[in-house]
Design an enzyme around this catalytic site. Structure first.
Site, PDB file in Angstrom:
ATOM      1  N   ARG A 276     -19.423  47.791  20.621  1.00 31.92           N
ATOM      2  CA  ARG A 276     -19.436  48.608  19.397  1.00 31.92           C
ATOM      3  C   ARG A 276     -20.189  47.915  18.260  1.00 31.92           C
ATOM      4  O   ARG A 276     -20.039  46.717  18.041  1.00 31.92           O
ATOM      5  CB  ARG A 276     -17.981  48.862  18.963  1.00 31.92           C
ATOM      6  CG  ARG A 276     -17.825  49.615  17.665  1.00 31.92           C
ATOM      7  CD  ARG A 276     -16.477  50.233  17.532  1.00 31.92           C
ATOM      8  NE  ARG A 276     -15.383  49.274  17.470  1.00 31.92           N
ATOM      9  CZ  ARG A 276     -14.095  49.635  17.449  1.00 31.92           C
ATOM     10  NH1 ARG A 276     -13.765  50.910  17.521  1.00 31.92           N
ATOM     11  NH2 ARG A 276     -13.146  48.718  17.393  1.00 31.92           N
TER      12      ARG A 276
ATOM     13  N   LYS B 265     -11.072  56.930  17.628  1.00 33.01           N
ATOM     14  CA  LYS B 265     -10.351  57.534  16.495  1.00 33.01           C
ATOM     15  C   LYS B 265     -11.234  57.609  15.246  1.00 33.01           C
ATOM     16  O   LYS B 265     -11.283  58.632  14.583  1.00 33.01           O
ATOM     17  CB  LYS B 265      -9.080  56.720  16.154  1.00 33.01           C
ATOM     18  CG  LYS B 265      -8.040  56.702  17.244  1.00 33.01           C
ATOM     19  CD  LYS B 265      -6.740  56.050  16.774  1.00 33.01           C
ATOM     20  CE  LYS B 265      -6.890  54.604  16.380  1.00 33.01           C
ATOM     21  NZ  LYS B 265      -7.266  53.688  17.484  1.00 33.01           N
TER      22      LYS B 265
ATOM     23  N   ARG C 139     -17.742  44.037  14.452  1.00 31.78           N
ATOM     24  CA  ARG C 139     -16.490  43.634  13.815  1.00 31.78           C
ATOM     25  C   ARG C 139     -16.023  42.297  14.380  1.00 31.78           C
ATOM     26  O   ARG C 139     -16.153  42.049  15.574  1.00 31.78           O
ATOM     27  CB  ARG C 139     -15.408  44.687  14.078  1.00 31.78           C
ATOM     28  CG  ARG C 139     -15.353  45.770  13.034  1.00 31.78           C
ATOM     29  CD  ARG C 139     -14.433  46.893  13.399  1.00 31.78           C
ATOM     30  NE  ARG C 139     -13.105  46.498  13.843  1.00 31.78           N
ATOM     31  CZ  ARG C 139     -12.116  47.349  14.109  1.00 31.78           C
ATOM     32  NH1 ARG C 139     -12.323  48.647  13.967  1.00 31.78           N
ATOM     33  NH2 ARG C 139     -10.947  46.934  14.515  1.00 31.78           N
TER      34      ARG C 139
ATOM     35  N   ARG D 197      -5.309  43.019  21.434  1.00 29.20           N
ATOM     36  CA  ARG D 197      -5.124  44.320  20.760  1.00 29.20           C
ATOM     37  C   ARG D 197      -4.660  45.383  21.748  1.00 29.20           C
ATOM     38  O   ARG D 197      -3.843  46.253  21.418  1.00 29.20           O
ATOM     39  CB  ARG D 197      -6.437  44.752  20.087  1.00 29.20           C
ATOM     40  CG  ARG D 197      -6.743  43.932  18.832  1.00 29.20           C
ATOM     41  CD  ARG D 197      -8.198  44.034  18.429  1.00 29.20           C
ATOM     42  NE  ARG D 197      -8.584  45.366  17.990  1.00 29.20           N
ATOM     43  CZ  ARG D 197      -9.850  45.777  17.910  1.00 29.20           C
ATOM     44  NH1 ARG D 197     -10.839  44.972  18.260  1.00 29.20           N
ATOM     45  NH2 ARG D 197     -10.122  46.989  17.488  1.00 29.20           N
TER      46      ARG D 197
ATOM     47  N   ARG E 159       1.651  52.282  13.690  1.00 33.98           N
ATOM     48  CA  ARG E 159       1.244  51.493  14.855  1.00 33.98           C
ATOM     49  C   ARG E 159       2.456  51.106  15.693  1.00 33.98           C
ATOM     50  O   ARG E 159       2.322  50.471  16.727  1.00 33.98           O
ATOM     51  CB  ARG E 159       0.640  50.222  14.356  1.00 33.98           C
ATOM     52  CG  ARG E 159      -0.804  49.796  14.418  1.00 33.98           C
ATOM     53  CD  ARG E 159      -1.815  50.444  15.183  1.00 33.98           C
ATOM     54  NE  ARG E 159      -2.942  49.605  15.485  1.00 33.98           N
ATOM     55  CZ  ARG E 159      -4.120  49.651  14.876  1.00 33.98           C
ATOM     56  NH1 ARG E 159      -4.350  50.482  13.902  1.00 33.98           N
ATOM     57  NH2 ARG E 159      -5.095  48.881  15.280  1.00 33.98           N
TER      58      ARG E 159
HETATM   59  P1  AMP Z   1      -8.175  49.146  13.477  1.00 38.30           P
HETATM   60  O1  AMP Z   1      -9.364  49.203  12.585  1.00 38.30           O
HETATM   61  O2  AMP Z   1      -7.286  50.340  13.366  1.00 38.30           O
HETATM   62  O3  AMP Z   1      -8.551  48.817  14.909  1.00 38.30           O
HETATM   63  O4  AMP Z   1      -7.282  47.916  12.964  1.00 38.30           O
HETATM   64  C1  AMP Z   1      -7.776  46.583  12.991  1.00 38.30           C
HETATM   65  C2  AMP Z   1      -6.614  45.616  12.852  1.00 38.30           C
HETATM   66  O5  AMP Z   1      -5.960  45.833  11.584  1.00 38.30           O
HETATM   67  C3  AMP Z   1      -5.507  45.782  13.881  1.00 38.30           C
HETATM   68  O6  AMP Z   1      -5.794  45.108  15.108  1.00 38.30           O
HETATM   69  C4  AMP Z   1      -4.316  45.169  13.141  1.00 38.30           C
HETATM   70  O7  AMP Z   1      -4.388  43.753  13.145  1.00 38.30           O
HETATM   71  C5  AMP Z   1      -4.555  45.635  11.704  1.00 38.30           C
HETATM   72  N1  AMP Z   1      -3.880  46.928  11.465  1.00 38.30           N
HETATM   73  C6  AMP Z   1      -4.465  48.149  11.272  1.00 38.30           C
HETATM   74  N2  AMP Z   1      -3.540  49.101  11.092  1.00 38.30           N
HETATM   75  C7  AMP Z   1      -2.338  48.486  11.177  1.00 38.30           C
HETATM   76  C8  AMP Z   1      -0.987  48.925  11.093  1.00 38.30           C
HETATM   77  N3  AMP Z   1      -0.670  50.221  10.910  1.00 38.30           N
HETATM   78  N4  AMP Z   1       0.001  47.988  11.220  1.00 38.30           N
HETATM   79  C9  AMP Z   1      -0.286  46.694  11.385  1.00 38.30           C
HETATM   80  N5  AMP Z   1      -1.533  46.209  11.513  1.00 38.30           N
HETATM   81  C10 AMP Z   1      -2.561  47.089  11.402  1.00 38.30           C
END
Ligand code: AMP
Length: 207
Positions: free
Chosen positions: A122, A13, A152, A163, A88
């Site tokens: 990654r 994404k 990360r 996740r 989410r």
């Molecule tokens: P991402 O960078 O999108 O993979 O997000 C990393 C982490 O941030 C996720 O595993 C969640 O813990 C948190 N996170 C990101 N977006 C959301 C969301 N819309 N709702 C809740 N937690 C989020």
């Protein structure tokens, strides 16, 4: 046009979002990036979010929805945006429908078997670019901006497992949610390269 980018962790994404932003001038808003910036800055939101992120769980809906609602009021969101990582779950999608208009949900579909390797390999740059170790040939800096690459904190096998479970139970139902609204377009990626996936996305966006 306002777009929701949907896809499992590691589906690409972020990579596609930066290309879409460049070509279609849609503002890229990533809730994950916002949380990581808050963690780095040591804010209260960052302190709260960290424990959830480290466990591979979702940050509470109320906090997340408030952040997005506020972000969409900034002037730069006037001309269209792309939400990456939000909503989410169905609750967040329903909340989003109350304060914004979603025109399209782009679902980036990748075989789940590929995701663990993709995420654990990654390496990311603060500028938003991301790479896989297998293509870096030992390089440790970003090809785009020269920034130092890093892994990360939540890109480790244990957190990734959680996740992916969170994605399957809470986020995947959004495919039906946006399908029912007639807004869903799925890009089936197979083992396509980022360029090939982007070409498929352009076909959809150009229409
Ligand atoms: P991402 O960078 O999108 O993979 O997000 C990393 C982490 O941030 C996720 O595993 C969640 O813990 C948190 N996170 C990101 N977006 C959301 C969301 N819309 N709702 C809740 N937690 C989020």
């Amino acid at each position: 046009m306002n777009v929701v980018l949907l896809g499992a962790p590691g589906a690409g994404k972020g990579t596609q979002a930066s290309r879409i932003q460049e070509k279609y001038k849609l503002l890229h808003i990533s809730t994950g990036d916002i949380f990581r910036a808050n963690i780095k800055g040591g804010t209260e939101i960052g302190k709260l979010a960290k424990s959830y992120i480290d466990a591979g769980k979702l940050v509470p809906d109320e906090v997340t929805c408030d952040i997005v609602k506020d972000r969409l009021t900034w002037d730069d969101a006037n001309c269209g945006y792309m939400l990456d990582g939000f909503p989410r779950n169905v609750f967040q999608a329903e909340e989003l429908d109350k304060f914004a208009k979603v025109d399209l949900c782009l679902n980036i579909a990748v075989d789940e078997k590929l995701l663990m390797d993709r995420i654990c390999g990654r390496r990311v740059c603060a500028c938003g670019e991301s790479y896989h170790v297998s293509t870096l040939n030992g390089a440790t800096v970003c090809k785009k901006c020269g920034g130092e690459l890093y892994q990360r904190a939540d890109d480790n096998p244990e957190t990734v497992k959680s996740r992916l479970e969170t994605y399957n139970t809470q986020t995947a139902p959004l495919i039906d949610y946006y399908g029912a609204q007639g807004k869903l377009k799925t890009v089936n990626c197979g083992n396509d390269s980022p360029d090939e996936v982007f070409a498929k996305i352009c076909e959809i966006l150009d229409k």
